[in-house]
Design a protein around this motif. Sequence first.
Motif, PDB file in Angstrom:
ATOM      1  N   PHE A 253      -5.508   5.695  -0.755  1.00 12.83           N
ATOM      2  CA  PHE A 253      -4.874   4.402  -0.988  1.00 12.83           C
ATOM      3  C   PHE A 253      -4.489   4.249  -2.449  1.00 12.83           C
ATOM      4  CE2 PHE A 253      -5.567   1.003   2.456  1.00 12.83           C
ATOM      5  CZ  PHE A 253      -5.227   1.895   3.448  1.00 12.83           C
TER       6      PHE A 253
ATOM      7  N   PRO B  95       0.462   4.631   1.025  1.00  7.40           N
ATOM      8  CA  PRO B  95      -0.603   5.346   1.736  1.00  7.40           C
ATOM      9  C   PRO B  95      -0.420   6.856   1.723  1.00  7.40           C
ATOM     10  CG  PRO B  95       1.028   4.594   3.306  1.00  7.40           C
ATOM     11  CD  PRO B  95       1.521   4.169   1.931  1.00  7.40           C
TER      12      PRO B  95
ATOM     13  N   ILE C  48       0.864  -1.178   0.000  1.00  7.89           N
ATOM     14  CA  ILE C  48       0.000   0.000   0.000  1.00  7.89           C
ATOM     15  C   ILE C  48       0.903   1.232   0.000  1.00  7.89           C
ATOM     16  CG2 ILE C  48      -1.668   1.348   1.333  1.00  7.89           C
ATOM     17  CD1 ILE C  48      -2.675  -1.292   2.521  1.00  7.89           C
TER      18      ILE C  48
END
Length: 553
Positions: A354, A302, A300
Amino acid sequence: MKDDADVIVVGAGLAGLVATYELTRAGRRVLVVDQENEANLGGQAFWSLGGLFLVNSPEQRRMGIKDSYELALADWLGSAAFDRGREDHWPRQWAHAYVDFAAGEKRAYLHGLGLRVMPTVGWAERGGGTATGHGNSVPRFHLTWGTGPEVVRVFREPVLDAAARGLVTFRYRHRVDGLVVEDGAAVGVRGTVLAPSSRGRGVASEREPAGEFELRAQAVVVTSGGIGGNHELVRKNWPVERMGPAPRAMITGVPAYVDGRMLEITEGAGGSIVNRDRMWHYTEGIKNWDPVWPDHAIRIIPGPSSLWLDATGRRLPAPLFPGHDTLATMRHIVATGYDHSWFVLTRSIVEKEFALSGSEQNPDVTGKDLKLVLSRVKKGAPGPVQAFLDHGEDFVVRPTLRELVDGMNAISPGPALDFADVEREVLAHDRNVDNAYSKDLQLMAVRNARAYLPDKITRVAAPHRFLDPAHGPLIAVRLHLLTRKTLGGLETTLDSQVVRPDGEVFGGLYAAGEVAGFGGGGMHGYSALEGTFLGGCIFSGRAAGRALAKRLA
C-alpha cells in the motif's frame, strides 16, 4: 486597472509557471492572474506524488529495463485508441511529440533545473493483458525526489526571481469571467476581484466580490486546469454510452478550485473544446480522515495482490486486478449498479504494497528524508498508511474472515455481503498459492511483478494464503470512485495556440496543461499511462511559452 505586460497567464498552477518561466527567459513581461491566494501558487501539482513518465532513462537501464521510443509510442497509441478524425487531429500529433520528449530532452531539461528522481522505477498501469492494448509494457514511473512540491519549486523559484527583476506581476484573487477579444484576437481578460482570503493551500476559499478588473496584453495563455473539483460538470460530461451511468456518489481528488470555469469561458469566446467526454478518474479512492478540501479523497496506489470484490462480494474478472487498467475497472464497477467496491487483503500485503497518492501522504520522499525512505523496507506499515488503518472510516481490521465480513457490512452502503460468497473467493485464492504456477491470472501477475527486482524488494508481497494467521490480521478497504483528471479540453496546435471550431487558429490565445487536455485537446486519448499528467503540463506550458517568446521577439 492596467499592467504593463506582454502576456497574461490565467492560472498559477504548474503549466502556468512553466509558460511564465519560458517567457521570462526570453525577457518577456508576464502578468499571472489567479482566483486563489498566494498560498496556492503551483496549484494542484503541489499535491501530486510527482511521478514522471520517462523512456529509456538511466534509471531504467540501471534496473535492467529495456525501453525505447518505439515501445513507448506503441503503448501510448494502444492506450489512447484515437478514433476521431477532427477531434483527434492535434491530440495524435501531441502524443507523438510528447513521447519523443519523454524519450529525449525531458529528463535533461528537468535535471538542468535541479529536479532529481528516485533510483528505482515504478510500474503503473500494467494494462489489460495484451501486448497491443492499454498499459505500460515496462516500468516507466519515475518518482521525483521531493514529490509534487519539488516539481513546483524548480519552476516557482526562477519565476519569483523574474518577479523580483520586474518581469512578472501576480494578481491573486482575480477571477477571470471573460476574455477580451478585438478583431478576432485575444487581447486581455476581465473579471471580478475577490475579497482577500487567508485560507491555506487547497482549502476552499471565499468568493465574495470586491471589485472588477480588465487587463490587456499582446496574448493570453489559459492554464486554469480541469473539471475534477466540479462534480456537476463531471456528470454532465460523463461518457454514458462508453462507461455506463454517471456515479451517484463520488469523492474528490482535487481542490475545489479545479472547477472548469475557463473551459466554458474560452469556448464562449470562440475557442474549440474537443473530447470533453474523456476523463481519468480512479476506482481506489478512500475518504481522508484529515481532509483539506471538501470530500477530500486519497487514492490508494496498490500493489497487485489484494483481492478486489465488487459491492456484492464477487471477485472482479481478469484482468481487472489492482494497478492494471483503471478505466476498464471503472466501467465494470459502474455496471454493477453500485459506486463502491472492496479490497480484501492481509497485514503482510498492506505493509508492503500500500502506497498513498499525494505529496502530503509521503513525507519521507516529499521531505527528502533518506533515512525515513529506507525505513519503508522494515516490517510495519508506513506511517501515513497506519494512520488510515487507525482512523480511516473505510478500513476494517479483524482477526477472522467472519468478523471481517461483519465489519464490512457495518460500513457498507449496501448491499449486505454474504459471508459464504466472500469465503468462497478467499478460499479459491488460497488453494492456488501453494505452487509456483497457477491458472489464476492474478497470481500470475503477482509473480510476474516479483520478477522485477525493485518490485520484489519494496513493492510486491510474496504470495501467501490469506487465511494464514501468520500474515494476519485480515483487512478490508471500502473503495470509492474518485474524481481526478480531464483528458479532453481546448484544442491547440503544437505551439499550444487555441484553435477555433472551424480549424483556424485563435489569434493571441494559447492554452496549456489540463485545460488543453495536456496538449491538443487530449493527447492521452481514452486512457493514460500514469506519470504523464505533470509531464503534460510541463511540455505544453513550455510549448506555449517558447512559441510566444519567439512570436513577440
